[in-house]
Motif scaffolding. Structure first.
Motif, PDB file in Angstrom:
ATOM      1  N   ASP A 197       0.818  -1.219   0.000  1.00 31.55           N
ATOM      2  CA  ASP A 197       0.000   0.000   0.000  1.00 31.55           C
ATOM      3  C   ASP A 197       0.847   1.262   0.000  1.00 31.55           C
ATOM      4  O   ASP A 197       0.374   2.332  -0.375  1.00 31.55           O
ATOM      5  N   ALA A 198       2.089   1.173   0.461  1.00 27.30           N
ATOM      6  CA  ALA A 198       2.961   2.352   0.515  1.00 27.30           C
ATOM      7  C   ALA A 198       3.692   2.542  -0.802  1.00 27.30           C
ATOM      8  O   ALA A 198       4.006   1.580  -1.519  1.00 27.30           O
ATOM      9  N   ALA A 199       3.983   3.793  -1.134  1.00 27.76           N
ATOM     10  CA  ALA A 199       4.811   4.086  -2.307  1.00 27.76           C
ATOM     11  C   ALA A 199       6.270   3.801  -1.954  1.00 27.76           C
ATOM     12  O   ALA A 199       6.772   4.268  -0.932  1.00 27.76           O
TER      13      ALA A 199
ATOM     14  N   GLU B 245       2.199   1.986  -6.278  1.00 31.69           N
ATOM     15  CA  GLU B 245       1.664   3.067  -5.448  1.00 31.69           C
ATOM     16  C   GLU B 245       2.404   4.369  -5.718  1.00 31.69           C
ATOM     17  O   GLU B 245       1.795   5.444  -5.731  1.00 31.69           O
TER      18      GLU B 245
ATOM     19  N   ILE C  88       0.658   7.875  -7.131  1.00 26.37           N
ATOM     20  CA  ILE C  88       0.775   9.185  -6.510  1.00 26.37           C
ATOM     21  C   ILE C  88       1.345  10.214  -7.480  1.00 26.37           C
ATOM     22  O   ILE C  88       0.845  11.342  -7.575  1.00 26.37           O
TER      23      ILE C  88
ATOM     24  N   VAL D 122       4.932  15.241   0.256  1.00 29.24           N
ATOM     25  CA  VAL D 122       5.024  13.858   0.741  1.00 29.24           C
ATOM     26  C   VAL D 122       5.875  13.806   2.005  1.00 29.24           C
ATOM     27  O   VAL D 122       6.695  14.692   2.270  1.00 29.24           O
TER      28      VAL D 122
ATOM     29  N   THR E 175       8.552  11.185   3.721  1.00 30.16           N
ATOM     30  CA  THR E 175       9.370  10.030   3.347  1.00 30.16           C
ATOM     31  C   THR E 175      10.024   9.418   4.582  1.00 30.16           C
ATOM     32  O   THR E 175      10.314  10.097   5.559  1.00 30.16           O
TER      33      THR E 175
ATOM     34  N   SER F 131       4.484   8.744   1.343  1.00 26.99           N
ATOM     35  CA  SER F 131       3.026   8.859   1.232  1.00 26.99           C
ATOM     36  C   SER F 131       2.670  10.335   1.218  1.00 26.99           C
ATOM     37  O   SER F 131       3.445  11.188   1.669  1.00 26.99           O
ATOM     38  N   GLU F 132       1.512  10.613   0.668  1.00 26.99           N
ATOM     39  CA  GLU F 132       1.045  11.996   0.649  1.00 26.99           C
ATOM     40  C   GLU F 132       0.831  12.483   2.071  1.00 26.99           C
ATOM     41  O   GLU F 132       0.250  11.775   2.903  1.00 26.99           O
TER      42      GLU F 132
ATOM     43  N   GLN G  10      -1.409  11.158   5.551  1.00 31.03           N
ATOM     44  CA  GLN G  10      -0.835  10.913   6.876  1.00 31.03           C
ATOM     45  C   GLN G  10      -1.492  11.803   7.925  1.00 31.03           C
ATOM     46  O   GLN G  10      -1.804  11.361   9.028  1.00 31.03           O
TER      47      GLN G  10
END
Length: 471
Positions: free
Chosen positions: A41-43, A59, A63, A120, A122, A142-143, A147
C-alpha cells in the motif's frame, strides 16, 4: 518493465545470487520482488549507491503518475520528480540515509507527471550489501495529507474517549458496550472496564427497550436523520436515576472489506435532563395558566356561584389530579381572630367529583352533616395551619393503600393527597382536596402553588354564594 529493472540493479541492493525458479511457473527472484513491491500500500522506491533509481512500485506510480518504465534507471529525481532548484537538497537528504543509523524522516514536494506538486512524507534507510557496507537507499513515501488525515483520525478517537464532554459508547453487533469513554462511564454509574460486554438491561432500569430498538434500527438501516431524546433510568447504588439523553447514532462498518461488514454502532449522547425538565415545567405552567383563564371565563357564565366553584374545580383537574373534594367549614367560616387551634373544626362536604365514573364535579346536597374526619386528618390540619398540606401512602401494598384512603373518607384508589385552604376576605371558608391514584407522581411544591391559586378562585365563588344566601 516491472517495478524493478532487471539489468543488474537488484544485485547491487542484495546478495549476488543467481535467479532461481520460485515454483512450478518458474517465477524468478526479481519477479517475486517486483510482485511484492507492487502489492504494497505504501509508495516505494530505491536508489543504488550512485543515486540511480532501481525500484518504483505501483503506489509510487499512482501518486506521481510516472510509470516504472519511465522512472527506473534515471539518475536522481532532478528535472522530473523534483524541481531542479530543489533537487540537490532533496537528493542530499535522501542519500544521507546511507550514512545514518535507523530511518530518516523528511517532508518535501515532488512533481507529478502532469506538472502538479505533491507534498510527501518520506522514510528512508540504508540498504546493506553482502559486505555490510551501504549499497543504496530505499525510500517509502506517502502523501502528507493522507498521513495528516490518519493522525487526525487517531487524535479525534483519543480525544473522544478521553476528553469529550459527552458520552461515547461503541456498541457491538450483540448490543453490548465494547468501548466506553470516561463521560459515558460516569453517566452509566460504573467504570470504563466494568461496563464492557454487559447487557444494557443490567445498566438501565427503564428505557432499555427504546435504546435497543434504536441500536437495532441503526445496524439494519443506518443512522437516523436527527438525534433522539431517550428517557432512561440508570441503576445506581442510591437507586434508579431518571435521565434524558439526547442521542446520535452511527453505523460502524469495516473499511478493509469490499462489502461493508457491520462492526456495531457508535452511540453519542448528552445529558439534557435539566433542560428538558425546565422545558416541561414551563409548558406545564403555561397549560395551568390557560386552564385558570378558561375556568374564569366559564365561571363567569354561571348564575349560581356554587356552580362556578365546581367549574373551577373541573378545569383544575385536567392533567393535575384524579379526584377533588370541596369541604366547607361548618357554620360558614372562621375569622382570623376565632382562635382556630382552640376550636373544634368541623367540615361539611359541598362538592366532589364522581368516584365510579368520569364526569364533572357535583354539588352534594348534604344536609349540613359534618364529614367524619379523624383527628389529624390532612383537611383538618390544612384549616388549622391555614396552609397547604400534602399526604401520601407511598408504595404500600394495594390493600393497605385502600384502607388508608377509606379511613380518610377519600376514594379508595387515592394514594396522594394535596389539601389547600379556602380563604376569602380574611376568613377561612374550607378546604379543597386534590387526590391522585396509583401510577401518578406525588404532589410537589409547584403543585401546591397551583392548588392555592385554584383555592383562591373557589373561595371567592363560595364567598359570593354565602353573601347571596344571607341576602
Amino acid at each position: 518493465m516491472s517495478a524493478s529493472r532487471r539489468s543488474g540493479t537488484t544485485d547491487e541492493l542484495g546478495p549476488d545470487e543467481p535467479e532461481r525458479d520460485g515454483g512450478p511457473e518458474g517465477v524468478g527472484g526479481s519477479d517475486l520482488l517486483a510482485a511484492l513491491l507492487d502489492g504494497m500500500d505504501a509508495a516505494l522506491c530505491a536508489f543504488d549507491a550512485d543515486g540511480v533509481l532501481t525500484h518504483w512500485n505501483r503506489e509510487a506510480e499512482r501518486i506521481l503518475g510516472w510509470t516504472a518504465a519511465e522512472a527506473v534507471g534515471r539518475q536522481g529525481l532532478a528535472g522530473w520528480a523534483v524541481r531542479s532548484a530543489d533537487a540537490e537538497e532533496v537528493e542530499g537528504r535522501l542519500m544521507s540515509a546511507m550514512q545514518a543509523p535507523g530511518r530518516q524522516v523528511n517532508e518535501f514536494a515532488l512533481l507529478t507527471k502532469d506538472g502538479g506538486r505533491v507534498l510527501v512524507r518520506t522514510q528512508s534507510a540504508a540498504v546493506r550489501g553482502p559486505d555490510g557496507k551501504p549499497a543504496g537507499v530505499y525510500c517509502a513515501f506517502s502523501e502528507v495529507h493522507a498521513q495528516i488525515d490518519l493522525e487526525r483520525s487517531i487524535a479525534l478517537s483519543e480525544a473522544l474517549f478521553e476528553d469529550a464532554s459527552w458520552g461515547v459508547v461503541l456498541v457491538d453487533a450483540d448490543l453490548r458496550p465494547a468501548v466506553v469513554n470516561s463521560h459515558a462511564a460516569r453517566a452509566l454509574g460504573t467504570g470504563r472496564t466494568s461496563v464492557l460486554g454487559r447487557p444494557l438491561g443490567e445498566l438501565l432500569a427503564q428505557g432499555v427497550e427504546e435504546l435497543e430498538a434504536a441500536l437495532t434500527h441503526v445496524l439494519a438501516e443506518g443512522a437516523p436523520p436527527a438525534p433522539a431524546e431517550i428517557w432512561v433510568s440508570v441503576r445506581t447504588p442510591e437507586g434508579n436515576l431518571r435521565r434524558c439523553w439526547r442521542s446520535g447514532f452511527l453505523r460502524l462498518a469495516s473499511p478493509l472489506t469490499e462489502e461493508p461488514v457491520p462492526l456495531g454502532v457508535g452511540w453519542l449522547f448528552q445529558d439534557v435532563t435539566e433542560a428538558k425538565q425546565l422545558e416541561q415545567e414551563a409548558s406545564l405552567l403555561r397549560f395551568r395558566a390557560q386552564q385558570l383563564h378558561r375556568a374564569a371565563r366559564a365561571a363567569a357564565e354561571c348564575e349560581d356561584p356554587r356552580d362556578a366553584a365546581t367549574v373551577h374545580l373541573d378545569f383544575a383537574l385536567a392533567g393535575f389530579a384524579d379526584h377533588a373534594l370541596i369541604d366547607r367549614v361548618a357554620g360558614g367560616s372562621l375569622n382570623d381572630n376565632d382562635g382556630v387551634r382552640a376550636t373544634a373544626v368541623r367540615l361539611i362536604r359541598v362538592a366532589a367529583t364522581p368516584t365510579g365514573a368520569p364526569g364533572p364535579s357535583l354539588l352534594t346536597g348534604a344536609a349540613g352533616l359534618p364529614v367524619r374526619y379523624g383527628e389529624g386528618h390532612p383537611a383538618l390540619q390544612c384549616v388549622e395551619r391555614v396552609g397547604s398540606v400534602r399526604a401520601g401512602i407511598g408504595s404500600a401494598p394495594p390493600e393497605q393503600a385502600r384502607e388508608w384512603a377509606r379511613i380518610r373518607q377519600w376514594p379508595t384508589d387515592a394514594v396522594h393527597a394535596l389539601c389547600a385552604v379556602l380563604r376569602s376576605r380574611g376568613r377561612t371558608l374550607g378546604v379543597v382536596t386534590f387526590l391522585r391514584g396509583a401510577g401518578r407522581s406525588q404532589f410537589e411544591r409547584s403543585d401546591s402553588i397551583y392548588a392555592e391559586d385554584v383555592a383562591v378562585r373557589i373561595a371567592a365563588a363560595l364567598d359570593l354564594a354565602e353573601a347571596a344566601g344571607e341576602k
